[in-house]
Write a protein that holds these residues in place. Structure first.
Motif, short mmCIF file in Angstrom:
data_model
loop_
_atom_site.label_atom_id
_atom_site.label_comp_id
_atom_site.label_asym_id
_atom_site.label_seq_id
_atom_site.Cartn_x
_atom_site.Cartn_y
_atom_site.Cartn_z
N VAL A 82 -12.86 26.66 25.05
CA VAL A 82 -13.87 27.66 25.00
C VAL A 82 -13.21 28.88 25.61
CG1 VAL A 82 -16.27 28.50 25.84
CG2 VAL A 82 -15.73 25.97 25.14
N ARG A 83 -13.49 30.18 25.04
CA ARG A 83 -12.85 31.44 25.66
C ARG A 83 -14.07 32.36 25.80
NH1 ARG A 83 -8.16 33.66 22.08
NH2 ARG A 83 -6.88 32.02 23.41
N TYR A 84 -14.37 32.74 27.09
CA TYR A 84 -15.39 33.80 27.47
C TYR A 84 -14.71 35.01 27.57
CZ TYR A 84 -17.51 29.52 28.55
OH TYR A 84 -18.18 28.50 28.73
N ILE A 85 -15.43 36.08 26.48
CA ILE A 85 -14.75 37.50 26.38
C ILE A 85 -15.63 38.42 27.07
CG2 ILE A 85 -13.86 39.14 24.63
CD1 ILE A 85 -13.15 36.52 23.28
N GLY A 86 -15.26 39.43 27.77
CA GLY A 86 -16.06 40.61 28.20
C GLY A 86 -16.62 41.55 27.28
N ARG A 87 -17.21 42.52 27.81
CA ARG A 87 -17.90 43.48 26.79
C ARG A 87 -16.54 44.44 26.65
NH1 ARG A 87 -23.45 45.25 30.10
NH2 ARG A 87 -24.36 43.31 29.74
N ASN A 88 -15.57 44.40 27.32
CA ASN A 88 -14.61 45.40 27.17
C ASN A 88 -13.19 44.73 26.15
OD1 ASN A 88 -13.33 43.55 28.72
ND2 ASN A 88 -12.66 45.07 30.33
N GLY A 89 -13.71 43.53 25.92
CA GLY A 89 -12.88 42.82 25.06
C GLY A 89 -11.72 42.14 25.59
N LYS A 90 -11.79 41.72 27.11
CA LYS A 90 -10.75 41.39 27.63
C LYS A 90 -11.14 39.88 27.96
CE LYS A 90 -8.24 45.07 29.08
NZ LYS A 90 -6.98 45.28 29.71
N ILE A 91 -10.26 38.76 27.94
CA ILE A 91 -10.50 37.34 28.16
C ILE A 91 -10.89 37.39 29.64
CG2 ILE A 91 -9.69 34.98 28.24
CD1 ILE A 91 -7.96 35.89 25.59
N LEU A 92 -12.06 36.81 29.83
CA LEU A 92 -12.55 36.34 31.47
C LEU A 92 -12.11 35.26 31.84
CD1 LEU A 92 -16.26 37.87 31.05
CD2 LEU A 92 -14.17 39.12 31.83
N ALA A 93 -12.18 34.31 30.93
CA ALA A 93 -11.85 32.89 31.20
C ALA A 93 -11.62 32.07 29.93
CB ALA A 93 -12.97 32.21 32.19
N SER A 94 -10.62 31.18 30.01
CA SER A 94 -10.50 30.19 28.85
C SER A 94 -10.20 28.78 29.42
CB SER A 94 -9.14 30.56 28.50
OG SER A 94 -9.08 29.86 27.26
N THR A 95 -11.01 27.74 29.06
CA THR A 95 -11.17 26.42 29.42
C THR A 95 -9.79 25.82 29.22
OG1 THR A 95 -11.96 25.30 27.59
CG2 THR A 95 -13.72 26.19 29.15
N GLU A 96 -9.57 24.60 29.60
CA GLU A 96 -8.56 23.56 29.48
C GLU A 96 -9.22 23.07 28.12
OE1 GLU A 96 -7.93 20.75 32.53
OE2 GLU A 96 -7.68 22.14 33.97
N THR A 97 -8.17 22.20 27.55
CA THR A 97 -8.61 21.74 26.14
C THR A 97 -9.63 20.52 26.49
OG1 THR A 97 -6.86 20.18 26.16
CG2 THR A 97 -6.24 22.18 25.08
N LEU A 98 -10.71 20.31 25.49
CA LEU A 98 -11.47 19.55 25.39
C LEU A 98 -11.41 18.50 24.22
CD1 LEU A 98 -14.24 22.38 26.28
CD2 LEU A 98 -13.47 20.42 28.07
N LYS A 99 -11.75 17.29 24.49
CA LYS A 99 -11.48 16.23 23.39
C LYS A 99 -12.57 16.55 22.14
CE LYS A 99 -9.16 12.80 25.83
NZ LYS A 99 -8.78 11.33 26.20
N THR A 100 -13.73 16.94 22.46
CA THR A 100 -14.63 16.91 21.48
C THR A 100 -15.57 18.22 21.45
OG1 THR A 100 -16.51 16.20 22.86
CG2 THR A 100 -15.12 14.56 21.55
N HIS A 101 -15.88 18.62 19.94
CA HIS A 101 -16.70 19.95 20.11
C HIS A 101 -17.92 19.87 20.73
CE1 HIS A 101 -19.45 22.85 18.05
NE2 HIS A 101 -18.13 23.26 17.45
N LYS A 102 -18.51 18.65 21.13
CA LYS A 102 -19.75 18.51 22.03
C LYS A 102 -19.46 18.69 23.34
CE LYS A 102 -23.52 15.16 22.90
NZ LYS A 102 -24.16 13.61 22.60
N ASN A 103 -18.08 18.39 24.01
CA ASN A 103 -17.75 18.67 25.33
C ASN A 103 -17.66 20.41 25.40
OD1 ASN A 103 -17.89 16.08 26.12
ND2 ASN A 103 -15.69 15.83 25.58
N ALA A 104 -17.36 20.88 24.49
CA ALA A 104 -17.19 22.47 24.47
C ALA A 104 -18.60 22.81 24.65
CB ALA A 104 -16.50 22.93 23.22
N LEU A 105 -19.58 22.40 23.86
CA LEU A 105 -20.82 22.87 23.92
C LEU A 105 -21.39 22.53 25.34
CD1 LEU A 105 -22.27 22.05 20.47
CD2 LEU A 105 -21.81 24.32 21.55
#
Length: 72
Positions: A16-39
């Motif tokens: 999951v990548r969190y992107i701020g209003r200015n277009g810069k990446i605020l945070a990016s998670t480690e890899t998650l095994k399932t789509h459900k875990n990303a949610l």
């Protein structure tokens, strides 16, 4: 508005990548095994964002084509 993207990693997992209003990446998670875990990660992080019926979370899901938009 802050953007939240779900993406595929090179090894077939998700992140999951969190992107701020200015277009810069605020945070990016480690890899998650399932789509459900990303949610689940997004829901856990929702305390940071202003979430209520007037301000729902909009997520762009880049794991499928065409790109889907999910609203929580």
């Amino acid at each position: 508005m802050t953007q939240i993207h779900i993406r595929n990693s090179k090894d077939g997992q998700f992140f999951v990548r969190y992107i701020g209003r200015n277009g810069k990446i605020l945070a990016s998670t480690e890899t998650l095994k399932t789509h459900k875990n990303a949610l689940k990660n997004i829901i856990a992080m929702s305390a940071i964002f202003r979430v209520d019926s007037k301000h729902p979370i909009k997520i762009k899901d880049f794991t499928s084509k065409p790109v889907k938009e999910i609203v929580i």
